[in-house]
Every structure is written in structure tokens, then in C-alpha cells.
Design a protein around this motif. Structure first.
Motif, mmCIF file in Angstrom:
data_model
loop_
_atom_site.group_PDB
_atom_site.id
_atom_site.type_symbol
_atom_site.label_atom_id
_atom_site.label_comp_id
_atom_site.label_asym_id
_atom_site.label_seq_id
_atom_site.Cartn_x
_atom_site.Cartn_y
_atom_site.Cartn_z
ATOM 1 N N PRO A 116 0.856 -1.445 -0.046
ATOM 2 C CA PRO A 116 0.086 -0.096 0.049
ATOM 3 C C PRO A 116 0.865 1.468 -0.133
ATOM 4 O O PRO A 116 0.454 2.334 -0.124
ATOM 5 N N LEU A 117 2.278 1.097 0.219
ATOM 6 C CA LEU A 117 2.913 2.437 0.541
ATOM 7 C C LEU A 117 3.254 3.022 -0.874
ATOM 8 O O LEU A 117 3.748 2.271 -1.953
ATOM 9 N N PRO A 118 3.052 4.094 -1.200
ATOM 10 C CA PRO A 118 3.211 5.050 -2.295
ATOM 11 C C PRO A 118 4.611 4.996 -3.016
ATOM 12 O O PRO A 118 4.679 5.075 -4.142
ATOM 13 N N HIS A 119 5.451 5.029 -2.025
ATOM 14 C CA HIS A 119 6.874 5.190 -2.441
ATOM 15 C C HIS A 119 7.666 3.758 -3.055
ATOM 16 O O HIS A 119 8.635 3.962 -3.710
ATOM 17 N N PHE A 120 7.043 2.882 -2.674
ATOM 18 C CA PHE A 120 7.513 1.462 -3.175
ATOM 19 C C PHE A 120 6.512 0.852 -4.241
ATOM 20 O O PHE A 120 5.346 1.052 -4.269
ATOM 21 N N LYS A 121 7.598 0.142 -5.152
ATOM 22 C CA LYS A 121 6.908 -0.779 -6.042
ATOM 23 C C LYS A 121 7.336 -2.231 -5.976
ATOM 24 O O LYS A 121 8.640 -2.139 -5.966
ATOM 25 N N ILE A 122 6.895 -3.245 -5.951
ATOM 26 C CA ILE A 122 7.097 -4.474 -5.840
ATOM 27 C C ILE A 122 7.472 -5.036 -7.264
ATOM 28 O O ILE A 122 6.667 -5.367 -8.032
ATOM 29 N N LEU A 123 8.840 -5.273 -7.502
ATOM 30 C CA LEU A 123 9.063 -5.503 -8.930
ATOM 31 C C LEU A 123 9.222 -6.966 -9.055
ATOM 32 O O LEU A 123 8.786 -7.687 -10.075
ATOM 33 N N GLU A 124 9.488 -7.891 -8.092
ATOM 34 C CA GLU A 124 9.643 -9.282 -8.172
ATOM 35 C C GLU A 124 9.658 -9.806 -6.876
ATOM 36 O O GLU A 124 10.264 -9.268 -5.762
ATOM 37 N N GLU A 125 9.025 -10.831 -6.518
ATOM 38 C CA GLU A 125 9.064 -11.579 -5.263
ATOM 39 C C GLU A 125 10.022 -13.103 -5.577
ATOM 40 O O GLU A 125 9.510 -13.919 -6.393
#
Length: 227
Positions: A116-125
């Protein structure tokens, strides 16, 4: 060896020549490349802001959870564009009444906190590795590899930070070797090449055996990764 600082006789070799007019053309070109690729105050500000936001998110897991950086951002060998390596771990052992948690379970919990945090994008897990990793983008500027319960790199980071503090020659030569390796396409363990860490160790060894430098060999036993 009793200390970690360079011997007085090494001062000239480790700290380099200060008179620009004595530089040869190749040396001037290398120094220009170092200046061009040097990590900036803005780079460090972004990395520190990212670590603060990660720490705030991880604190929601409960008391004792923290985020610790390692790698080039922490060891003194970073350059402009270096990514941030960090791990989510315990700053103290779990209390006896707490339920144990696996790295994979921890990854799931932190991933849910970061989405939910606007400054983070999860690119890969990366879930199947021995140590799971979240590959993130912070503020569209900084690549972040967040691992879980990964304390192994702390001693190495502490060791390299001590070597980088011996003088600019150590850091500059290691960065130039990494720049060459990246340009030649021969850096990166994931591609079957030597890692950046391995190249840095090779550079340090070269400086230790070079008769013009004789970089001190620091006793590895004094580095426990505690800070």
C-alpha cells in the motif's frame, strides 16, 4: 596487526598525488570517470529515506524487528546508481513466548506491508531461493533488494568498510575494476561471472601484494558484523 590504519609510509600511495599537472593522460581519464560515477549526496539521501520507510513498515511486525543495510551502500565502495541491499531481521532474539517465523513467512508479511505504500513498487518476489528476496523500486529512483533473516553479509560489509577507510586508492581502484567489469559484461554471479564483492576482494589482494603499496592485511576475526 594491532591497528587498522595504514602505516605512515603508505600515505603517499594510499592517498594519491594531489598535483593535477603531474597526472598522465590515462590517469586523468580514470579520475574523470571516477568523478563522473561518484555516489552523490542525493544518492545517499534517497537511500537513507528508503531505509527509514522500510524500518517504519517493518516495525509494524512487532518489537525487535529491524532493517539493516549491507553491501556497497554501506561498505564505502558504492557508485552513482548502486542499488540498496538490506535485510529484515531481528535486532534481538524472539521472546520465548513468540511463535517462530520462517524467512518465507516473513517475506509474505513484509510484502503485504509494503504494497500500500506509494513510494514502493514490488518488482519481483523471489520465493524459492534459500534466502527469499523482494526486489523493489523506491520513489522510481532506487533499486532495492530486500532479503529476510540474512545476517551473513554483515561481517563482509564491516570488513570492506574498514578497507575502504584506509585511503582513497583502495576505494577508487575497486570502483574502477567494477566499472570495467560491468562494461565488459563479466560482472554478476547471477550470470555466471564473479560478483562485485569478489572483484573487490581481488582488488584488495592486489594492493596487499603490490610492493609499492603493501596494503595492510586486516585480521578478519575482529569483524563480527555487529555494527
Amino acid at each position: 596487526m594491532s591497528g587498522v590504519g595504514p602505516a605512515p609510509a603508505l600515505g603517499h600511495a594510499l592517498h594519491g598525488r594531489q598535483e593535477h599537472q603531474r597526472w598522465s593522460a590515462p590517469e586523468a581519464a580514470l579520475r574523470a570517470k571516477l568523478s563522473e560515477t561518484a555516489i552523490t549526496d542525493e544518492d545517499m539521501r534517497i537511500a537513507q529515506a528508503c531505509l527509514r520507510e522500510l524500518a517504519t513498515a517493518v516495525a509494524q511486525l512487532g518489537k525487535g524487528w529491524c532493517v539493516r543495510p549491507f553491501g556497497s551502500i554501506s561498505n564505502g565502495f558504492a557508485k552513482h546508481g548502486s542499488d540498496l541491499d538490506a535485510t529484515c531481521c531481528r535486532s534481538a532474539p524472539l521472546p520465548p513466548e513468540a511463535k517462530d517465523i520462517t524467512p518465507q513467512e516473513l517475506q509474505e508479511k513484509v510484502s503485504a506491508l509494503l504494497r500500500p505504500l506509494p513510494h514502493f513498487k514490488i518488482l519481483e518476489e523471489v520465493k524459492t531461493a534459500r534466502i527469499p528476496i523482494l526486489r523493489l523500486k523506491y520513489n522510481d529512483k532506487l533499486d532495492v533488494d530486500l532479503s529476510f533473516m540474512n545476517a551473513e553479509p554483515f561481517r563482509n560489509t564491516q570488513l570492506l568498510r574498514a578497507y575502504s577507510a584506509l585511503g582513497p586508492l583502495v576505494r577508487d581502484l575497486a570502483v574502477l575494476v567494477k566499472l570495467w567489469a560491468n562494461a565488459a559484461g563479466v560482472c554478476g554471479a547471477q550470470h555466471g561471472h564473479l560478483s562485485s564483492y569478489s572483484l573487490t576482494l581481488m582488488t584488495i589482494y592486489y594492493l596487499q601484494v603490490d610492493p609499492a603499496v603493501h596494503l595492510p592485511v586486516l585480521p578478519t576475526s575482529i569483524f563480527d558484523g555487529s555494527h
